[in-house]
Write an enzyme that holds these catalytic residues in place. Structure first.
Site, PDB file in Angstrom:
ATOM      1  N   ARG A  70      31.862 -13.918  39.386  1.00 39.32           N
ATOM      2  CA  ARG A  70      31.597 -12.346  39.786  1.00 39.32           C
ATOM      3  C   ARG A  70      32.323 -11.484  38.775  1.00 39.32           C
ATOM      4  O   ARG A  70      33.248 -11.812  38.002  1.00 39.32           O
ATOM      5  CB  ARG A  70      32.608 -12.166  41.252  1.00 39.32           C
ATOM      6  CG  ARG A  70      32.044 -12.418  42.287  1.00 39.32           C
ATOM      7  CD  ARG A  70      32.873 -12.231  43.566  1.00 39.32           C
ATOM      8  NE  ARG A  70      33.916 -11.236  43.938  1.00 39.32           N
ATOM      9  CZ  ARG A  70      34.705 -11.494  44.933  1.00 39.32           C
ATOM     10  NH1 ARG A  70      34.348 -12.200  45.730  1.00 39.32           N
ATOM     11  NH2 ARG A  70      35.703 -10.501  44.882  1.00 39.32           N
ATOM     12  N   ARG A  97      41.960  -3.535  55.518  1.00 44.35           N
ATOM     13  CA  ARG A  97      42.534  -3.475  54.156  1.00 44.35           C
ATOM     14  C   ARG A  97      43.517  -2.515  53.884  1.00 44.35           C
ATOM     15  O   ARG A  97      44.134  -2.403  52.948  1.00 44.35           O
ATOM     16  CB  ARG A  97      41.531  -3.536  52.974  1.00 44.35           C
ATOM     17  CG  ARG A  97      41.513  -5.170  52.098  1.00 44.35           C
ATOM     18  CD  ARG A  97      40.376  -4.903  51.417  1.00 44.35           C
ATOM     19  NE  ARG A  97      40.338  -5.573  50.253  1.00 44.35           N
ATOM     20  CZ  ARG A  97      39.469  -6.624  50.038  1.00 44.35           C
ATOM     21  NH1 ARG A  97      38.761  -7.024  51.188  1.00 44.35           N
ATOM     22  NH2 ARG A  97      39.622  -7.333  49.045  1.00 44.35           N
ATOM     23  N   LYS A 142      40.593 -16.996  51.482  1.00 45.05           N
ATOM     24  CA  LYS A 142      40.152 -16.554  52.532  1.00 45.05           C
ATOM     25  C   LYS A 142      38.756 -17.172  52.807  1.00 45.05           C
ATOM     26  O   LYS A 142      38.423 -17.603  53.901  1.00 45.05           O
ATOM     27  CB  LYS A 142      40.188 -14.970  52.658  1.00 45.05           C
ATOM     28  CG  LYS A 142      41.684 -14.542  52.318  1.00 45.05           C
ATOM     29  CD  LYS A 142      41.758 -13.022  52.499  1.00 45.05           C
ATOM     30  CE  LYS A 142      41.018 -12.331  51.501  1.00 45.05           C
ATOM     31  NZ  LYS A 142      41.485 -12.442  49.981  1.00 45.05           N
ATOM     32  N   ARG A 189      43.227  -5.651  40.995  1.00 46.51           N
ATOM     33  CA  ARG A 189      43.000  -5.946  42.588  1.00 46.51           C
ATOM     34  C   ARG A 189      44.222  -6.562  43.029  1.00 46.51           C
ATOM     35  O   ARG A 189      44.568  -5.994  44.406  1.00 46.51           O
ATOM     36  CB  ARG A 189      41.865  -7.117  42.718  1.00 46.51           C
ATOM     37  CG  ARG A 189      40.641  -6.433  42.307  1.00 46.51           C
ATOM     38  CD  ARG A 189      39.511  -7.502  42.163  1.00 46.51           C
ATOM     39  NE  ARG A 189      39.442  -8.398  43.192  1.00 46.51           N
ATOM     40  CZ  ARG A 189      38.927  -9.692  42.895  1.00 46.51           C
ATOM     41  NH1 ARG A 189      38.392 -10.055  41.874  1.00 46.51           N
ATOM     42  NH2 ARG A 189      38.642 -10.622  44.066  1.00 46.51           N
ATOM     43  N   ARG A 200      36.818 -19.001  39.469  1.00 48.97           N
ATOM     44  CA  ARG A 200      35.942 -19.232  40.451  1.00 48.97           C
ATOM     45  C   ARG A 200      34.469 -19.101  40.042  1.00 48.97           C
ATOM     46  O   ARG A 200      34.175 -18.409  39.222  1.00 48.97           O
ATOM     47  CB  ARG A 200      36.270 -18.183  41.395  1.00 48.97           C
ATOM     48  CG  ARG A 200      35.380 -18.027  42.668  1.00 48.97           C
ATOM     49  CD  ARG A 200      35.456 -17.168  43.743  1.00 48.97           C
ATOM     50  NE  ARG A 200      35.794 -15.533  43.189  1.00 48.97           N
ATOM     51  CZ  ARG A 200      36.481 -14.779  44.280  1.00 48.97           C
ATOM     52  NH1 ARG A 200      36.574 -15.246  45.463  1.00 48.97           N
ATOM     53  NH2 ARG A 200      36.417 -13.861  43.850  1.00 48.97           N
TER      54      ARG A 200
HETATM   55  P1  AP5 Z   1      38.212 -17.560  47.538  1.00 45.32           P
HETATM   56  O1  AP5 Z   1      38.245 -18.225  49.019  1.00 45.32           O
HETATM   57  O2  AP5 Z   1      36.984 -17.192  47.118  1.00 45.32           O
HETATM   58  O3  AP5 Z   1      39.299 -16.410  47.801  1.00 45.32           O
HETATM   59  P2  AP5 Z   1      39.113 -15.098  48.738  1.00 45.32           P
HETATM   60  O4  AP5 Z   1      40.613 -15.075  49.271  1.00 45.32           O
HETATM   61  O5  AP5 Z   1      38.107 -15.156  49.627  1.00 45.32           O
HETATM   62  O6  AP5 Z   1      39.035 -14.121  47.384  1.00 45.32           O
HETATM   63  P3  AP5 Z   1      38.157 -13.099  47.244  1.00 45.32           P
HETATM   64  O7  AP5 Z   1      38.528 -12.524  45.775  1.00 45.32           O
HETATM   65  O8  AP5 Z   1      36.771 -13.083  47.605  1.00 45.32           O
HETATM   66  O9  AP5 Z   1      38.922 -11.832  48.024  1.00 45.32           O
HETATM   67  P4  AP5 Z   1      38.971 -10.371  47.774  1.00 45.32           P
HETATM   68  O10 AP5 Z   1      39.574  -9.722  49.143  1.00 45.32           O
HETATM   69  O11 AP5 Z   1      39.530  -9.720  46.852  1.00 45.32           O
HETATM   70  O12 AP5 Z   1      37.555 -10.090  47.658  1.00 45.32           O
HETATM   71  P5  AP5 Z   1      36.268  -9.343  48.633  1.00 45.32           P
HETATM   72  O13 AP5 Z   1      35.107  -9.961  48.133  1.00 45.32           O
HETATM   73  O14 AP5 Z   1      36.685  -9.189  49.917  1.00 45.32           O
HETATM   74  O15 AP5 Z   1      38.944 -18.573  46.577  1.00 45.32           O
HETATM   75  C1  AP5 Z   1      39.130 -18.232  45.289  1.00 45.32           C
HETATM   76  C2  AP5 Z   1      39.063 -19.443  44.155  1.00 45.32           C
HETATM   77  O16 AP5 Z   1      40.176 -20.335  44.696  1.00 45.32           O
HETATM   78  C3  AP5 Z   1      37.763 -20.259  44.608  1.00 45.32           C
HETATM   79  O17 AP5 Z   1      37.175 -20.637  43.090  1.00 45.32           O
HETATM   80  C4  AP5 Z   1      38.066 -21.470  45.301  1.00 45.32           C
HETATM   81  O18 AP5 Z   1      37.422 -22.673  45.132  1.00 45.32           O
HETATM   82  C5  AP5 Z   1      39.757 -21.740  44.955  1.00 45.32           C
HETATM   83  N1  AP5 Z   1      40.447 -22.166  46.005  1.00 45.32           N
HETATM   84  C6  AP5 Z   1      40.305 -21.598  47.426  1.00 45.32           C
HETATM   85  N2  AP5 Z   1      41.496 -22.252  48.143  1.00 45.32           N
HETATM   86  C7  AP5 Z   1      42.035 -23.187  47.263  1.00 45.32           C
HETATM   87  C8  AP5 Z   1      43.043 -24.060  47.341  1.00 45.32           C
HETATM   88  N3  AP5 Z   1      43.742 -24.202  48.606  1.00 45.32           N
HETATM   89  N4  AP5 Z   1      43.421 -24.826  46.352  1.00 45.32           N
HETATM   90  C9  AP5 Z   1      42.843 -24.765  45.067  1.00 45.32           C
HETATM   91  N5  AP5 Z   1      41.719 -23.748  45.031  1.00 45.32           N
HETATM   92  C10 AP5 Z   1      41.377 -22.966  46.068  1.00 45.32           C
HETATM   93  O19 AP5 Z   1      36.379  -7.776  48.056  1.00 45.32           O
HETATM   94  C11 AP5 Z   1      35.692  -7.422  46.599  1.00 45.32           C
HETATM   95  C12 AP5 Z   1      35.824  -5.784  46.508  1.00 45.32           C
HETATM   96  O20 AP5 Z   1      35.258  -5.322  47.649  1.00 45.32           O
HETATM   97  C13 AP5 Z   1      37.240  -5.347  46.777  1.00 45.32           C
HETATM   98  O21 AP5 Z   1      37.957  -5.185  45.443  1.00 45.32           O
HETATM   99  C14 AP5 Z   1      36.639  -3.735  47.275  1.00 45.32           C
HETATM  100  O22 AP5 Z   1      36.397  -3.103  46.201  1.00 45.32           O
HETATM  101  C15 AP5 Z   1      35.700  -4.143  48.280  1.00 45.32           C
HETATM  102  N6  AP5 Z   1      36.086  -4.259  49.585  1.00 45.32           N
HETATM  103  C16 AP5 Z   1      35.817  -5.495  50.228  1.00 45.32           C
HETATM  104  N7  AP5 Z   1      36.441  -5.252  51.527  1.00 45.32           N
HETATM  105  C17 AP5 Z   1      36.879  -3.861  51.575  1.00 45.32           C
HETATM  106  C18 AP5 Z   1      37.685  -3.151  52.640  1.00 45.32           C
HETATM  107  N8  AP5 Z   1      38.003  -3.557  53.743  1.00 45.32           N
HETATM  108  N9  AP5 Z   1      37.954  -1.972  52.086  1.00 45.32           N
HETATM  109  C19 AP5 Z   1      37.668  -1.369  50.939  1.00 45.32           C
HETATM  110  N10 AP5 Z   1      37.047  -2.116  49.941  1.00 45.32           N
HETATM  111  C20 AP5 Z   1      36.542  -3.511  50.259  1.00 45.32           C
END
Ligand code: AP5
Length: 219
Positions: A160, A88, A13, A171, A127
């Site tokens: 991270r 979420r 994402k 997660r 990552r």
């Molecule tokens: P990347 O693009 O970084 O993946 P992502 O989907 O953004 O993953 P996140 O881990 O950031 O999502 P998340 O939703 O768990 O975390 P968030 O920060 O929102 O890609 C991942 C890897 O794959 C990279 O190395 C990339 O290079 C590679 N890649 C990407 N696309 C590829 C492809 N097509 N082919 C090959 N490789 C590829 O949340 C973190 C924490 O914050 C949560 O756990 C929670 O505690 C809190 N939080 C955040 N939002 C909320 C909310 N709305 N409500 C409550 N708690 C929340």
């Protein structure tokens, strides 16, 4: 364009939001990035969020909703936005619906990033992120030219805390229990678009653009 990127952790994402933000001049609003920034700065919000984030759980809805209410009213959102990681939970989706209704702004699409658990684990454990500019790399899939150094700005890359295999598995469980029900929620509203996020980055962005409308519609 106003859209939500929905999908499990590591689905890509953030990677695709960065591409679309550049191509379309949209605001990229990542709740995870906002929270991590607050943790880094030691704000009250960061202190409240840290323990939930470290364990792989979700930060309470009321904290997230009040944070997003302010963010969506900032001027950069007026020309369109990508919500990455929000909503979420069902209460967050309801709160977003109510807020956009009040602002008289429609949501154009919810893009579901479909990907298997195995791919998620491989992607997240490899990552690496730039401490300075936030660019996203992968040790195998998308390595930087120089190990540990950002191609874009020369900043140091880090892993991270919540990208260890144990926390990633937690997660994924949380995603299935609390976030996946939003697939039905948005499907019923007729705005859900499924994208095969297991493909290459180029294929994924092209699916998002064609699924969400023609280039003209997105502009
Ligand atoms: P990347 O693009 O970084 O993946 P992502 O989907 O953004 O993953 P996140 O881990 O950031 O999502 P998340 O939703 O768990 O975390 P968030 O920060 O929102 O890609 C991942 C890897 O794959 C990279 O190395 C990339 O290079 C590679 N890649 C990407 N696309 C590829 C492809 N097509 N082919 C090959 N490789 C590829 O949340 C973190 C924490 O914050 C949560 O756990 C929670 O505690 C809190 N939080 C955040 N939002 C909320 C909310 N709305 N409500 C409550 N708690 C929340």
């Amino acid at each position: 364009m106003r859209c939500v990127f929905l999908g499990p952790p590591g689905a890509g994402k953030g990677t695709q939001a960065a591409v679309l933000r550049e191509k379309r001049s949209l605001a990229h609003i990542s709740t995870g990035d906002i929270l991590r920034d607050n943790v880094k700065k030691g704000t009250d919000l960061g202190k409240q969020a840290k323990e939930f984030m470290d364990s792989g759980g979700l930060v309470p809805d009321e904290v997230i909703v009040s944070m997003m209410k302010g963010r969506l009213q900032e001027p950069d959102c007026s020309s369109g936005f990508i919500l990455d990681g929000f909503p979420r939970t069902a209460p967050q989706a309801e709160a977003l619906g109510a807020l956009l209704k009040e602002m008289q702004i429609p949501l154009d699409a919810v893009i579901l990033f479909d990907v298997s658990d195995d791919v998620v684990i491989q992607r997240l454990t490899g990552r690496r992120i730039c401490r300075s500019c936030g660019a996203i790399y992968h040790a195998v899939n998308r390595p930087p030219k120089v190990d540990g150094v950002c191609d874009a700005c020369g900043g140091a890359l880090y892993q991270r805390d919540d990208d260890s295999e144990d926390v990633v598995k937690k997660r994924l469980e949380v995603y299935k229990e609390q976030t996946r029900p939003l697939v039905d929620y948005y499907e019923k509203r007729g705005i859900l678009v499924r994208v095969d996020a297991g493909k290459s980055g180029e294929e994924v962005i092209s699916s998002i653009e064609s699924a969400a409308g023609s280039e003209h519609d997105l502009a």
